[in-house]
Design an enzyme around this catalytic site. Structure first.
Site, PDB file in Angstrom:
ATOM      1  N   SER A 182      -9.799  -7.722 -12.443  1.00  0.00           N
ATOM      2  CA  SER A 182     -10.672  -9.008 -12.618  1.00  0.00           C
ATOM      3  C   SER A 182     -11.861  -8.697 -13.262  1.00  0.00           C
ATOM      4  O   SER A 182     -12.565  -9.357 -13.754  1.00  0.00           O
ATOM      5  CB  SER A 182     -10.840  -9.757 -11.156  1.00  0.00           C
ATOM      6  OG  SER A 182     -11.210  -8.835 -10.226  1.00  0.00           O
ATOM      7  N   HIS A 210      -4.907 -12.802 -12.710  1.00  0.00           N
ATOM      8  CA  HIS A 210      -5.382 -12.883 -14.208  1.00  0.00           C
ATOM      9  C   HIS A 210      -4.068 -12.774 -15.180  1.00  0.00           C
ATOM     10  O   HIS A 210      -4.846 -12.811 -16.341  1.00  0.00           O
ATOM     11  CB  HIS A 210      -6.505 -11.981 -14.269  1.00  0.00           C
ATOM     12  CG  HIS A 210      -7.837 -12.359 -13.628  1.00  0.00           C
ATOM     13  ND1 HIS A 210      -8.798 -13.506 -13.944  1.00  0.00           N
ATOM     14  CD2 HIS A 210      -8.439 -11.962 -12.451  1.00  0.00           C
ATOM     15  CE1 HIS A 210      -9.681 -13.684 -13.217  1.00  0.00           C
ATOM     16  NE2 HIS A 210      -9.619 -12.890 -12.236  1.00  0.00           N
ATOM     17  N   LYS A 241      -6.773 -20.236 -11.789  1.00  0.00           N
ATOM     18  CA  LYS A 241      -7.174 -19.780 -12.739  1.00  0.00           C
ATOM     19  C   LYS A 241      -6.668 -20.447 -14.099  1.00  0.00           C
ATOM     20  O   LYS A 241      -6.917 -21.538 -14.100  1.00  0.00           O
ATOM     21  CB  LYS A 241      -7.075 -18.191 -12.868  1.00  0.00           C
ATOM     22  CG  LYS A 241      -8.012 -17.740 -11.617  1.00  0.00           C
ATOM     23  CD  LYS A 241      -8.018 -16.242 -11.455  1.00  0.00           C
ATOM     24  CE  LYS A 241      -8.974 -16.006 -10.551  1.00  0.00           C
ATOM     25  NZ  LYS A 241      -8.710 -14.782  -9.509  1.00  0.00           N
TER      26      LYS A 241
END
Ligand SMILES: *Cc1c(COP(=O)(O)O)cnc(C)c1O
Length: 399
Positions: A182, A210, A241
């Site tokens: 990240s 991610h 996300k």
């Protein structure tokens, strides 16, 4: 009587002196590519809203409709009475998307990681973990009380040393890595680690927070990206996300998921998502499946932005993904850089120790599919100008 919390005040004062004290910036619009923070319109490079889904009309409509039909809250934890049909539909949907037997959704990616690692291991077991793994993995490891063996970042040979040294030690072995890291935006050594897990009989787990919606076909994550289907036992993903809403999930075998239903503490002891959240996530997966061009746009924007930074002599470190750190050096400098950029109309967060090692402070940027090249060109121009003024380009050259 002295205030028993005065040591906190002292610590805050130390941070102010060191230039690492951070005031929360307040978002006054939706999470848009050009957004309003603290009364100012800025190019927003500080979100994880990779695909621009956070304000997508289909997600918002799904939320409103679910709230009208099912109310604002679920009323209980999943295991008592808080399992709604929308929660089950979302889990089926994700399992089908990821091509696995089953899926369990948690309140957050953090809860998914920490809850899973802590649930499946005991103090007699061993965790072999990349040194840059996310805090939620580290907390899960600590909660499990299993013995933790840290290998150098992305260094599969070092992971093998650890596994080999444990070969005759009793206890289960869990090999764990982030899919995409990240803070640096580099990709984990998943193919090599998966092979090691097979060779040494370890459980293989990847945290794709991610990578979900970013890597693999339609954003199916690193297992799909590396074609490791059926070989990674536990895949964690986030709904917070690229998916644009909130939550985390664990994918794996039916029995793994049933076990987590019985033993994962955030699942047992913390209330489930409001129906609106589950409905919006379902809508997001529909978009992932139907509009892969969003992911293509995310990647073309990433290439455009990183090329522009490089042309201006800036270092984006080890990034291989839309997470684009701009390396600065010292934490105070990173925070000063971030503040100066904000004044000029770009929001990118400064990140320093302890989130990243001493001397590796950076501002962290993430472009999204919703940014236009025009806006990104403006951001590059501002970043390059401010960096030059602050001597940041020179700093990198000196290194
Ligand atoms: C953000 C993140 C998480 C936590 O996800 P949330 O859904 O925000 O709780 C877990 N792991 C990694 C690697 C992350 O970057």
């Amino acid at each position: 009587m002295p205030n028993p919390l005065s040591y906190l005040t002292d610590q805050l004062e130390n941070w102010r002196q060191a230039g690492t004290y951070q005031r929360l910036r307040v978002l006054e619009s939706a999470c848009l590519p050009v957004a309003n923070f603290d009364g100012r319109e800025v190019i927003h490079l500080a979100s994880n809203n990779y695909l621009g889904l956070a304000d997508h009309p289909k997600l918002v409509e799904a939320e409103c409709e679910a709230a009208r039909k099912y109310g604002a809250g679920s009323g209980a934890v999943r295991t008592i009475s808080g399992t709604m049909s929308l929660h089950m539909e979302l889990e089926r949907r994700i399992a089908a998307f990821k091509n696995v037997e089953a899926c369990v959704v948690f309140q957050s990616g953090f809860a998914a990681n920490a809850g899973t690692v802590a649930a499946i291991l005991t103090p007699e077991d061993h965790i072999i973990s990349d040194e840059l793994n996310h805090a939620s993995i580290i907390d899960g490891c600590r909660l499990s009380k299993a013995k933790i063996h840290v290998f150098r970042h992305r260094d599969a040979a070092h992971a093998e040393e650890k596994l080999a040294a444990l070969a005759d030690t009793p206890g289960r072995k869990l090999l764990i890595t982030d899919g995409v890291f990240s803070m640096d935006g580099d990709i984990g050594a998943l193919p090599q680690l998966t092979e090691l897990a097979e060779r040494y009989g370890a459980i293989m787990m990847v945290d794709d927070a991610h990578a979900s919606g970013v890597l693999g076909r339609n954003g199916r994550g690193t297992v799909d990206h590396f074609n490791l289907h059926g070989r990674v036992h536990i895949q964690v993903g986030t709904l917070s996300k690229a998916v644009g809403v909130l939550g985390g999930y664990v994918c794996g075998s039916r029995d793994l998921i049933e076990f987590l239903y019985h033993r994962a503490r955030p699942f047992l002891f913390s209330t489930s998502h409001p129906p609106a959240v589950a409905a919006a996530c379902i809508a997001a997966f529909e978009i992932l499946e139907k509009e892969p061009e969003r992911i293509e746009k995310l990647w073309s924007n990433t290439r455009f932005f990183q090329k522009g930074l490089h042309e201006n002599g800036l270092s984006t470190g080890a990034s291989e993904t839309p997470i684009t750190p701009i390396m600065v050096g010292e934490a105070a400098m990173a925070h000063a850089f971030s503040r100066a950029l904000f004044e000029e109309g770009v929001y990118a967060t400064g990140i320093g120790y302890p989130t990243v090692p001493q001397g590796k402070a950076r501002i962290r940027t993430i472009v999204t599919a919703a940014h236009t090249e025009d806006v990104l060109s403006r951001a590059i121009e501002i970043i390059a100008r401010v960096a030059k003024r602050m001597g940041i380009v020179a700093h990198m050259a000196a290194n």
